[in-house]
Scaffold this motif. Structure first.
Motif, short mmCIF file in Angstrom:
data_model
loop_
_atom_site.label_atom_id
_atom_site.label_comp_id
_atom_site.label_asym_id
_atom_site.label_seq_id
_atom_site.Cartn_x
_atom_site.Cartn_y
_atom_site.Cartn_z
N THR A 1 -1.04 0.24 2.95
CA THR A 1 -0.46 -0.24 4.21
C THR A 1 0.71 -1.16 3.96
O THR A 1 1.74 -1.09 4.65
CB THR A 1 -1.53 -0.95 5.04
N ALA A 2 0.59 -2.05 2.96
CA ALA A 2 1.68 -2.97 2.63
C ALA A 2 2.90 -2.22 2.11
O ALA A 2 4.04 -2.56 2.45
CB ALA A 2 1.21 -3.99 1.60
N MET A 3 2.68 -1.17 1.31
CA MET A 3 3.81 -0.39 0.78
C MET A 3 4.52 0.37 1.91
O MET A 3 5.75 0.45 1.93
CB MET A 3 3.31 0.59 -0.28
N GLU A 4 3.76 0.93 2.88
CA GLU A 4 4.38 1.64 3.99
C GLU A 4 5.18 0.70 4.88
O GLU A 4 6.25 1.04 5.39
CB GLU A 4 3.31 2.35 4.83
N ALA A 5 4.66 -0.55 5.07
CA ALA A 5 5.38 -1.52 5.88
C ALA A 5 6.69 -1.93 5.25
O ALA A 5 7.70 -2.15 5.92
CB ALA A 5 4.50 -2.74 6.12
N GLN A 6 6.72 -2.03 3.90
CA GLN A 6 7.96 -2.40 3.21
C GLN A 6 8.97 -1.26 3.23
O GLN A 6 10.18 -1.47 3.30
CB GLN A 6 7.65 -2.80 1.77
N ALA A 7 8.48 0.00 3.16
CA ALA A 7 9.39 1.14 3.11
C ALA A 7 9.95 1.50 4.48
O ALA A 7 11.02 2.08 4.59
CB ALA A 7 8.67 2.36 2.53
N ALA A 8 9.25 1.16 5.55
CA ALA A 8 9.71 1.52 6.90
C ALA A 8 10.89 0.67 7.31
O ALA A 8 11.02 -0.48 6.89
CB ALA A 8 8.57 1.32 7.90
#
Length: 350
Positions: A17-24
């Motif tokens: 979830t943290a990686m998706e938030a940074q990539a979005a």
């Protein structure tokens, strides 16, 4: 890697979830983190069929439905007068589909009328199902109420002339129905029996199909009006307006009044000349014999009243013409007086 270094399921999900938030991107909304949210997002997606595009708006469909409901009632009344039998015309549906779907849904042979509706582009189609067309023709030729067997053949020359009387009524009422939207000049281009041999638009072109159910006694059948969307596309904004609402309440034009007056000129009416009025008792009425005289209070110099269909219209004086009793009209009553209470006995001469 030892067992102590293995991440738990919750830790793995939190890292993803943290990686998706940074990539979005910063303006993008966070992705749903639960199966329930993902299911709700999928419910908002509606499938789109490119073979059947919905090009006619709901407001235009409602306008066409309301407009042709009034048309159906008027056409039913006109057709009833033609066949001298009660004909019920009911609007069943207003749908949009492709031209190929419409053509392959029809019977073969059928009565396939190609119509011109200037200034609209292209052709319109009026299809009359044989299950109702042949009973109407049978009644126009003097047939009875029996339905009989349904013919499976193209129309003859005599039958085509009789169908022309039906389509003429249809086009006349259709023009009246559309006059508040567009002044149409309607005519029949030609009549075909095989609908699959006629192609007025590409097979995948959207058409508006307006279906009517006709009922004569225990016989029922369909009548379909097909309007290609490209014919009404440029006037679709007029269908969205409320101009069609006034259909059925036209103003009386001088031409309409003159036409009705011409039709009434040859009508037969009842003319009654009232000589006098008096009142007698029931005993005196029962005692009347041949030669008895009934006296009245009316002076011989008073004018006589002439009634037309029960309404007093003229004042006249009695006389004779060529050995026959007659009256001479002296004046006209523009506003007939209110009729008094009818006496038990009135002496009148027709």
């Amino acid at each position: 890697m030892s067992d102590e270094e293995v991440l738990s399921q919750e830790e793995v999900e939190s890292l993803l979830t943290a990686m998706e938030a940074q990539a979005a991107p910063p303006t993008a909304a966070a992705a749903p983190s639960s199966p329930e949210r993902r299911a709700r997002s999928r419910e908002k997606v509606a499938p789109y069929d490119f073979k059947r595009p919905e090009r006619v708006g709901k407001e235009q469909v409602r306008a066409l439905q309301t407009l042709h409901e009034g048309f159906g009632r008027n056409f039913g009344a006109a057709l009833s007068a033609l066949v001298r039998s009660i004909v019920e015309v009911k609007l069943t549906s207003v749908d949009q589909l492709t031209y190929s779907e419409f053509v392959f849904s029809l019977e073969n042979p059928t009565c396939f009328n190609l119509l011109r509706a200037e200034p609209l582009e292209g052709n319109l189609i009026l299809d009359i199902n044989p299950s109702i067309l042949y009973p109407i023709i049978d009644r126009l030729l003097g047939g009875g109420k029996g339905s009989g067997s349904l013919a499976r053949r193209p129309l003859t020359e005599i039958e085509l002339r009789l169908v022309g009387r039906i389509t003429t009524l249809f086009l006349r009422e259709l023009r009246h129905a559309w006059e508040n939207v567009l002044d149409l000049t309607l005519s029949v281009d030609r009549v075909e029996s095989n609908p699959q041999l006629v192609q007025i638009v590409p097979p995948n072109e959207v058409v508006v199909l307006i279906s009517f159910e006709l009922t004569i006694g225990d016989v029922r059948g369909m009548m379909n009006l097909c309007i290609p969307f490209n014919s009404i596309e440029r006037i679709s904004s007029r269908l969205a307006a409320n101009s069609w609402v006034s259909y059925g309440r036209p103003t009386r034009s001088p031409e309409a009044i003159a036409r009705v007056s011409r039709q009434l000129d040859g009508s037969l009416v009842e003319v009654v000349v009232e000589l006098a009025q008096t009142t007698i008792s029931t005993a005196e009425l029962l005692g009347l014999r041949v030669g008895d005289i009934i006296t009245t209070d009316k002076d011989v110099s008073e004018p006589l009243r002439i009634e037309i269909q029960g309404a007093t219209k003229f004042l006249a004086s009695p006389g004779a013409l060529k050995g026959r009793k007659a009256v001479q009209i002296e004046s006209t009553l523009d506003t007939p007086p209110k009729a008094a209470a009818t006496p038990p006995v009135a002496a009148k001469k027709t």
